[in-house]
Design a protein around this motif. Structure first.
Motif, PDB file in Angstrom:
ATOM      1  N   THR A   8     -21.463 -27.928  19.498  1.00  0.00           N
ATOM      2  CA  THR A   8     -22.327 -27.671  18.347  1.00  0.00           C
ATOM      3  C   THR A   8     -22.638 -26.193  18.230  1.00  0.00           C
ATOM      4  O   THR A   8     -22.875 -25.517  19.241  1.00  0.00           O
ATOM      5  N   ARG A   9     -22.654 -25.688  16.985  1.00  0.00           N
ATOM      6  CA  ARG A   9     -23.200 -24.360  16.728  1.00  0.00           C
ATOM      7  C   ARG A   9     -24.520 -24.533  15.988  1.00  0.00           C
ATOM      8  O   ARG A   9     -24.549 -24.729  14.769  1.00  0.00           O
ATOM      9  N   GLN A  28     -23.329 -26.602  12.671  1.00  0.00           N
ATOM     10  CA  GLN A  28     -21.942 -26.979  12.452  1.00  0.00           C
ATOM     11  C   GLN A  28     -21.523 -27.887  13.592  1.00  0.00           C
ATOM     12  O   GLN A  28     -21.651 -27.530  14.771  1.00  0.00           O
ATOM     13  N   ASP A  29     -21.044 -29.069  13.229  1.00  0.00           N
ATOM     14  CA  ASP A  29     -20.641 -30.089  14.186  1.00  0.00           C
ATOM     15  C   ASP A  29     -19.144 -29.928  14.448  1.00  0.00           C
ATOM     16  O   ASP A  29     -18.317 -30.231  13.588  1.00  0.00           O
ATOM     17  N   TYR A  30     -18.799 -29.473  15.634  1.00  0.00           N
ATOM     18  CA  TYR A  30     -17.401 -29.179  15.918  1.00  0.00           C
ATOM     19  C   TYR A  30     -16.560 -30.421  16.181  1.00  0.00           C
ATOM     20  O   TYR A  30     -15.359 -30.302  16.442  1.00  0.00           O
ATOM     21  N   SER A  31     -17.157 -31.615  16.093  1.00  0.00           N
ATOM     22  CA  SER A  31     -16.328 -32.814  16.147  1.00  0.00           C
ATOM     23  C   SER A  31     -15.496 -32.946  14.883  1.00  0.00           C
ATOM     24  O   SER A  31     -14.447 -33.594  14.877  1.00  0.00           O
ATOM     25  N   ASN A  33     -16.061 -30.055  12.333  1.00  0.00           N
ATOM     26  CA  ASN A  33     -16.291 -28.733  11.735  1.00  0.00           C
ATOM     27  C   ASN A  33     -17.132 -28.789  10.462  1.00  0.00           C
ATOM     28  O   ASN A  33     -17.157 -27.819   9.697  1.00  0.00           O
ATOM     29  N   ALA A  59     -15.901 -26.563   7.121  1.00  0.00           N
ATOM     30  CA  ALA A  59     -16.589 -25.605   7.982  1.00  0.00           C
ATOM     31  C   ALA A  59     -17.545 -24.770   7.136  1.00  0.00           C
ATOM     32  O   ALA A  59     -17.279 -24.467   5.973  1.00  0.00           O
ATOM     33  N   GLY A  62     -19.047 -19.904  10.932  1.00  0.00           N
ATOM     34  CA  GLY A  62     -18.324 -19.615  12.143  1.00  0.00           C
ATOM     35  C   GLY A  62     -17.930 -18.145  12.172  1.00  0.00           C
ATOM     36  O   GLY A  62     -17.821 -17.486  11.147  1.00  0.00           O
TER      37      GLY A  62
END
Length: 206
Positions: A8-9, A28-31, A33, A59, A62
């Motif tokens: 996670t960001r 931002q959920d990187y599972s 993006n 996205a 980032g």
């Protein structure tokens, strides 16, 4: 308390001034993006969370300066705005209105996206603040390579029958930093005691 199982960001956390113990985390959920938000409720020293709610199926930043920002409307319970860089739309600066719903509040319904910086290219180092003395009015700060990395500010306001849209964008654009030197980490805050008065801060990459 863990509120997301994937990498996670976390971009920002905001509290609702009109609803006790209600907060929203934007990240931002990187599972996948995707740009995502989640409602959190405070009870004593405990936190509970609702379900993740996607506001952008792409996205949302980032890299350098790509973080989302958000702010609750000081005059309306549950209503907030997210500003983000939409990677699915040429990295244009974009807004979306969110409404926290439920009793207790655990969910979010989303309005319609609106672009505030329409040039193709990155919109970065964003900030947002509501003017508590002007109903429905807010301002956004940002930087863009398409504008010679100048620091810019733009105003907008809520619109629509349920106030779930944004209008007035791409107007009243002002520059607070020029000289083709990038403005970083921009932020803005309105004075609650003086109408139409705000302070903008930024760093300079020289």
């Amino acid at each position: 308390v863990k509120w997301n199982d994937a990498f996670t960001r976390p971009d920002t956390i905001i509290f609702d001034q009109k609803t006790a113990n209600s907060s929203v985390i934007v990240f931002q959920d990187y599972s996948n993006n995707y740009g995502t938000a989640i409602v959190g409720a405070v009870s004593g020293t405990s936190l509970t969370f609702g379900s993740k709610q996607t506001f952008a199926s792409a996205a949302t930043g980032g890299g350098t300066g790509g973080a989302c920002r958000a702010a609750f409307d000081p005059n309306r319970a549950g209503k907030f705005i997210v500003v983000f860089r939409d990677n699915s739309n040429s990295d244009k600066g974009t807004t979306i209105v969110g409404d926290v719903t439920g009793s207790p509040p655990t969910a979010i319904t989303w309005g319609t996206e609106a672009v505030f910086h329409g040039l193709t290219g990155s919109t970065v180092w964003m900030g947002i603040s509501w003017d508590p003395n002007r109903d429905k009015r807010f301002a956004i700060t940002y930087t863009s390579p398409d504008d010679s990395n100048e620091g810019s500010v733009i105003s907008g306001e809520l619109s629509g029958g349920s106030l779930n849209a944004v209008s007035g964008l791409n107007q009243n654009v002002g520059t607070f930093h020029g000289n083709n030197i990038q403005a970083l980490y921009t932020g803005i805050a309105f004075d609650p005691n003086k109408i139409d008065t705000a302070v903008v801060i930024w760093a300079v990459y020289d």
